[in-house]
Motif scaffolding. Structure first.
Motif, short mmCIF file in Angstrom:
data_model
loop_
_atom_site.label_atom_id
_atom_site.label_comp_id
_atom_site.label_asym_id
_atom_site.label_seq_id
_atom_site.Cartn_x
_atom_site.Cartn_y
_atom_site.Cartn_z
N ALA A 1 14.78 2.26 -25.82
CA ALA A 1 14.76 2.66 -24.41
C ALA A 1 15.85 3.68 -24.11
N ALA A 2 16.97 3.59 -24.83
CA ALA A 2 18.09 4.53 -24.76
C ALA A 2 18.65 4.70 -23.35
N PRO A 3 19.16 3.62 -22.75
CA PRO A 3 19.80 3.77 -21.43
C PRO A 3 21.04 4.65 -21.55
N ASP A 4 21.36 5.34 -20.48
CA ASP A 4 22.54 6.21 -20.49
C ASP A 4 23.83 5.41 -20.40
N TYR A 5 23.72 4.19 -19.93
CA TYR A 5 24.90 3.35 -19.69
C TYR A 5 24.47 1.90 -19.89
N ILE A 6 25.32 1.09 -20.49
CA ILE A 6 25.04 -0.33 -20.67
C ILE A 6 26.24 -1.13 -20.13
N LEU A 7 25.96 -2.06 -19.25
CA LEU A 7 26.97 -2.96 -18.72
C LEU A 7 26.77 -4.33 -19.35
N ILE A 8 27.77 -4.81 -20.06
CA ILE A 8 27.69 -6.13 -20.69
C ILE A 8 28.35 -7.15 -19.77
N VAL A 9 27.61 -8.21 -19.46
CA VAL A 9 28.11 -9.32 -18.65
C VAL A 9 27.82 -10.60 -19.42
N THR A 10 28.77 -11.53 -19.44
CA THR A 10 28.59 -12.79 -20.17
C THR A 10 28.13 -13.89 -19.21
N ILE A 11 27.06 -14.56 -19.57
CA ILE A 11 26.48 -15.57 -18.69
C ILE A 11 27.49 -16.68 -18.39
N THR A 12 27.59 -17.03 -17.12
CA THR A 12 28.53 -18.05 -16.65
C THR A 12 27.81 -18.94 -15.65
N PRO A 13 27.10 -19.95 -16.11
CA PRO A 13 26.28 -20.77 -15.21
C PRO A 13 27.09 -21.43 -14.10
#
Length: 296
Positions: A194-206
Motif C-alpha cells: 500500500a506504501a503509506p507516506d507516513y506510519i504511526l505506531i501505537v501500542t494497544i493498551t486495553p
C-alpha cells in the motif's frame, strides 16, 4: 470552537486548526475504541461549522491556515455532494487554505469512484490519516475493523494513483498474545504494497471501557507481554519495503524512535536491538497502565 469530544491529531497536523464537520463514526464497531460509542454519526450544523471557520480565520496565523484538519470520527464518510460545497465555503472564507487533512476509513475511500477521489485531490484533500491498524486478516476480522488486508492494498494504490498522500496507523499487539510475530510479518508486507507516506505506531493498551474488555474476560483475547510487543515493532519495521516515514513515539509505545525508510531502516533496527534487551517489562506496563488509567 464547537469541539464535542477530545480530538486526536497526528504529529504532522499538530499546528493545523481543527474544524469539526461531523460527530461520531460511521463504523463504531472496533473492539479497541470507545470514543464514539454514545454518538450517532451526523454532520455538524452548517451554521456551527461556519462560525468555527470564521473563528479560525480571525485567530490563527496565516501559515497555520494553509491546512485545515477536519475532525469527527471519519469526516470523509460524507459524500462529495455534501463535502465539496463545505470545502468551497471554507476556501472562500479563508483564501489561504490549500489542504485538508483528517481521519478517514478504508471504506470511505473504497466507496468512492475514481472521479470522486480525483475531486478530493483537486480540492486539496491530502495526507489523510487512516486506521489501517494491521495487515493480518485474523486480527482485522476479530477486531471488526471493517476492511481486509486486500482492501488496504487496493485503496492505498488508488490513493497514490490520484495523488493523495496518506498516513496509516499500525496497532502493535492487536493480534493478541502469541500472534504478534505473524501479525508483524503480514502487516509489513501489506503496508509495503500500500506504501503509506507516513506510519504511526501505537501500542494497544486495553481500558475498562473498551469492548475488548469483555473479550479478555471471556478468554477470547489475551494482551501480549511487553517484550512480545517490542519485538513485534522490530519485526514490522524489518518487513517494511517501501519509502515511508515511521513514527514510533506514542506514549503507549514500549520502544521509541522515528525513521525515514529505507534510509534509516538499519539504524532503527540496530537501535531496537540495543534497547529491547534492556527493557523492563513490569515498569513498561505500569507506565502504560498509569497513563491510560488501564488495568490489563
Amino acid at each position: 470552537m464547537h469541539i464535542s469530544k477530545p480530538q486526536h491529531r497526528p504529529p504532522f497536523d499538530v499546528y493545523s486548526p481543527m474544524l469539526q464537520i461531523v460527530e461520531g463514526c460511521t463504523h463504531n464497531k472496533c473492539h479497541f475504541c470507545d470514543i464514539f460509542r454514545d454518538v450517532t454519526f451526523h454532520m455538524s450544523p452548517w451554521d456551527e461549522i461556519m462560525e468555527d471557520v470564521d473563528e479560525i480565520a480571525a485567530t490563527s496565523i496565516a501559515t497555520e491556515r494553509r491546512r485545515i484538519y477536519l475532525t469527527g470520527g471519519n469526516p470523509y464518510a460524507l459524500p462529495n455532494s455534501k463535502l465539496l460545497p463545505l470545502l468551497d465555503e471554507v476556501k472562500r472564507r479563508i483564501p489561504e487554505v490549500k489542504e485538508f487533512g483528517g481521519f478517514c476509513r478504508i471504506a470511505d475511500i473504497a466507496r468512492r469512484t475514481n472521479e470522486e477521489l480525483q475531486q478530493l485531490a483537486d480540492y486539496g484533500v491530502n495526507m489523510i490519516t487512516i486506521g489501517a491498524e494491521s495487515g493480518y486478516d485474523p486480527a482485522l476480522a476479530f477486531m471488526e475493523k471493517g476492511h481486509t488486508a486486500a482492501d488496504i492494498i487496493e485503496q492505498g494504490k488508488r490513493m497514490h494513483a490520484h495523488g493523495i498522500k496518506f498516513c496509516f496507523f499500525y496497532l502493535t499487539g492487536m493480534a493478541g498474545a502469541g500472534n504478534c510475530e505473524e501479525n508483524a510479518i503480514a502487516s509489513g508486507k501489506v503496508f509495503s504494497e500500500a506504501a503509506p507516506d507516513y506510519i504511526l505506531i501505537v501500542t494497544i493498551t486495553p481500558t475498562a471501557t473498551w469492548p475488548l474488555r469483555q473479550d479478555i474476560e471471556d478468554g477470547l483475547w489475551t494482551p501480549p507481554e511487553e517484550l512480545e510487543m517490542a519485538n513485534e515493532i522490530r519485526t514490522f519495521v524489518a518487513n517494511l519495503d517501501c519509502e515511508t516515514y515511521v513514527n514510533c513515539s506514542h506514549d503507549t509505545d514500549v520502544v521509541r524512535f522515528d525513521a525515514k525508510l529505507p534510509k534509516d531502516k538499519e539504524n532503527a533496527l540496530q537501535l531496537m536491538d540495543h534497547v529491547i534487551p534492556k527493557l523492563r517489562p513490569a515498569a513498561a506496563r505500569r507506565m502504560r497502565e498509569f497513563i491510560h488509567h488501564a488495568k490489563f
